[in-house]
Design an enzyme around this catalytic site. Structure first.
Site, PDB file in Angstrom:
ATOM      1  N   ALA A  32       0.867  -1.194   0.000  1.00 40.75           N
ATOM      2  CA  ALA A  32       0.000   0.000   0.000  1.00 40.75           C
ATOM      3  C   ALA A  32       0.897   1.236   0.000  1.00 40.75           C
ATOM      4  O   ALA A  32       0.822   2.108   0.865  1.00 40.75           O
ATOM      5  CB  ALA A  32      -0.961   0.006   1.188  1.00 40.75           C
ATOM      6  N   HIS A  37       7.097   5.847   1.679  1.00 42.23           N
ATOM      7  CA  HIS A  37       7.947   4.699   1.326  1.00 42.23           C
ATOM      8  C   HIS A  37       9.001   5.126   0.303  1.00 42.23           C
ATOM      9  O   HIS A  37      10.172   4.764   0.405  1.00 42.23           O
ATOM     10  CB  HIS A  37       7.113   3.564   0.732  1.00 42.23           C
ATOM     11  CG  HIS A  37       6.133   2.945   1.693  1.00 42.23           C
ATOM     12  ND1 HIS A  37       4.776   3.063   1.540  1.00 42.23           N
ATOM     13  CD2 HIS A  37       6.326   2.208   2.814  1.00 42.23           C
ATOM     14  CE1 HIS A  37       4.165   2.417   2.524  1.00 42.23           C
ATOM     15  NE2 HIS A  37       5.071   1.883   3.311  1.00 42.23           N
ATOM     16  N   GLN A  61       3.352  -9.949  13.063  1.00 43.96           N
ATOM     17  CA  GLN A  61       3.442  -8.682  13.800  1.00 43.96           C
ATOM     18  C   GLN A  61       2.078  -8.060  14.077  1.00 43.96           C
ATOM     19  O   GLN A  61       1.986  -6.984  14.657  1.00 43.96           O
ATOM     20  CB  GLN A  61       4.367  -7.690  13.100  1.00 43.96           C
ATOM     21  CG  GLN A  61       3.809  -7.060  11.835  1.00 43.96           C
ATOM     22  CD  GLN A  61       4.869  -6.265  11.118  1.00 43.96           C
ATOM     23  OE1 GLN A  61       5.850  -6.794  10.605  1.00 43.96           O
ATOM     24  NE2 GLN A  61       4.698  -4.946  11.080  1.00 43.96           N
ATOM     25  N   GLY A 149      11.760   4.200   8.420  1.00 47.66           N
ATOM     26  CA  GLY A 149      11.212   5.534   8.656  1.00 47.66           C
ATOM     27  C   GLY A 149      11.152   5.887  10.139  1.00 47.66           C
ATOM     28  O   GLY A 149      10.840   5.038  10.973  1.00 47.66           O
TER      29      GLY A 149
HETATM   30  P1  AMP Z   1       5.129  -0.089   6.420  1.00 45.26           P
HETATM   31  O1  AMP Z   1       4.840  -0.483   5.023  1.00 45.26           O
HETATM   32  O2  AMP Z   1       4.069   0.769   7.045  1.00 45.26           O
HETATM   33  O3  AMP Z   1       5.545  -1.250   7.285  1.00 45.26           O
HETATM   34  O4  AMP Z   1       6.390   0.874   6.363  1.00 45.26           O
HETATM   35  C1  AMP Z   1       7.580   0.462   5.744  1.00 45.26           C
HETATM   36  C2  AMP Z   1       8.654   1.467   6.056  1.00 45.26           C
HETATM   37  O5  AMP Z   1       8.283   2.744   5.569  1.00 45.26           O
HETATM   38  C3  AMP Z   1       8.902   1.627   7.561  1.00 45.26           C
HETATM   39  O6  AMP Z   1      10.302   1.766   7.780  1.00 45.26           O
HETATM   40  C4  AMP Z   1       8.162   2.891   7.873  1.00 45.26           C
HETATM   41  O7  AMP Z   1       8.665   3.564   9.012  1.00 45.26           O
HETATM   42  C5  AMP Z   1       8.402   3.688   6.605  1.00 45.26           C
HETATM   43  N1  AMP Z   1       7.391   4.740   6.463  1.00 45.26           N
HETATM   44  C6  AMP Z   1       6.043   4.594   6.424  1.00 45.26           C
HETATM   45  N2  AMP Z   1       5.446   5.786   6.337  1.00 45.26           N
HETATM   46  C7  AMP Z   1       6.419   6.720   6.332  1.00 45.26           C
HETATM   47  C8  AMP Z   1       6.444   8.147   6.262  1.00 45.26           C
HETATM   48  N3  AMP Z   1       5.334   8.871   6.198  1.00 45.26           N
HETATM   49  N4  AMP Z   1       7.648   8.761   6.271  1.00 45.26           N
HETATM   50  C9  AMP Z   1       8.805   8.047   6.357  1.00 45.26           C
HETATM   51  N5  AMP Z   1       8.848   6.706   6.417  1.00 45.26           N
HETATM   52  C10 AMP Z   1       7.676   6.049   6.404  1.00 45.26           C
END
Ligand code: AMP
Length: 282
Positions: A32, A37, A61, A149
């Protein structure tokens, strides 16, 4: 861009890259995808010869089966976003059995207490699941640098701790939070909000900015009261937690110490969608 859908093909691909001496930058995701990302891949592209993404909604998780089921998935759209970004050389999209050959179960980790703070309290077992999937992905992808992130600041701290304790051969890099124009931190979960609620949710960022301002002159217990008051007045929003913690230990504090760094952490549930944010305090 290579689209790699199983472990064996990934292994061959990585072997070839390593033989050519390529430096690999990697950022795992649960799909998504959005610009937050992509900001990770922008950083990765600057510092590596090859950028690898992964998309895997990791079952271990999620402590809430409904949250896992509702997690937005659109793999074709994600592939297109990565392809069009021009930032990513390969995306790994494993099956559950590529990550968990036997049973989708977490290992147990000791992250020196980081796992017991904040998200660890409201999502038991969550960080064991994160550690398990990230360690396995590191083993398979063998990155030189991996990007996470700051939006999930506790997750970033925990991954750093795991790499440190297990002496894993990878550098962990934190990337600052990418925000929408109204300040809302981009998140895959935002897709589940109606536009008008998404706009109202900018109050989360606005509150963090106020907190940063107050931090200079107002006591932490008083700041907490003010934040609670702000969300008491918001229809359809519940403040799950707000606290100020030491950036290194992630332990909550009610006092300010001059020689340490502090960060504000907040979780707000908007129409059943759990939004998480944080801000370094100057
Ligand atoms: P997720 O798909 O939500 O597990 O996120 C994957 C990676 O993207 C993780 O390292 C998150 O911290 C990073 N991430 C998600 N949203 C953001 C954002 N708005 N700014 C920076 N990094 C992000």
């Amino acid at each position: 861009m290579e689209v790699i859908k199983n472990r064996k093909i990934l292994q061959d691909f990585i072997e070839r890259q390593k033989e050519m001496g390529k430096r690999i930058g990697f950022a795992p995701t649960m799909g998504a995808l959005h610009k937050g990302h992509l900001s990770l891949y922008e950083e990765a592209k600057k510092e590596n010869d090859l950028v690898i993404s992964s998309i895997f909604v990791n079952p271990t998780q999620f402590n809430n089966p409904e949250d896992l089921e509702k997690y937005p998935r659109d793999i074709n759209r994600d592939i297109l976003i990565l392809e069009n970004s021009g930032l990513v050389d390969a995306v790994y999209i494993p099956e559950v059995t590529d990550i968990y050959p036997e049973k989708a179960e977490s290992q147990h980790y000791d992250f020196d207490g980081l796992e017991n703070e904040m998200e660890g309290k409201s999502r038991p077992g969550h960080f064991d699941g994160v550690g398990t999937v990230v360690e396995e992905l590191f083993r398979q992808v063998q990155p030189d640098n991996a990007y996470f992130g700051e939006k999930d600041f506790q997750q970033l701290s925990i991954i750093k701790k795991m790499v440190d304790k297990k002496h894993l051969p990878v550098n962990i890099k934190g990337v600052s939070i990418y925000r929408a124009e109204n300040g809302l931190a981009l998140s895959s979960r935002n897709q589940r909000l109606h536009e008008e609620r998404r706009d109202a949710s900018k109050i989360i960022y606005e509150t963090l900015e106020k907190v940063n301002d107050w931090f200079k002159t107002v006591s932490i217990p008083e700041i907490k009261e003010r934040v609670a008051d702000i969300f008491d007045d918001q229809k359809g929003m519940q403040l799950e937690y707000f606290l100020i913690a030491d950036e290194n230990t992630l332990q909550e504090t009610d006092f300010f110490y001059k020689d340490r760094n502090f960060r504000a952490f907040i979780v707000v549930v908007v129409d059943g969608v759990r939004l998480i944010d944080n801000m370094h305090l100057d």
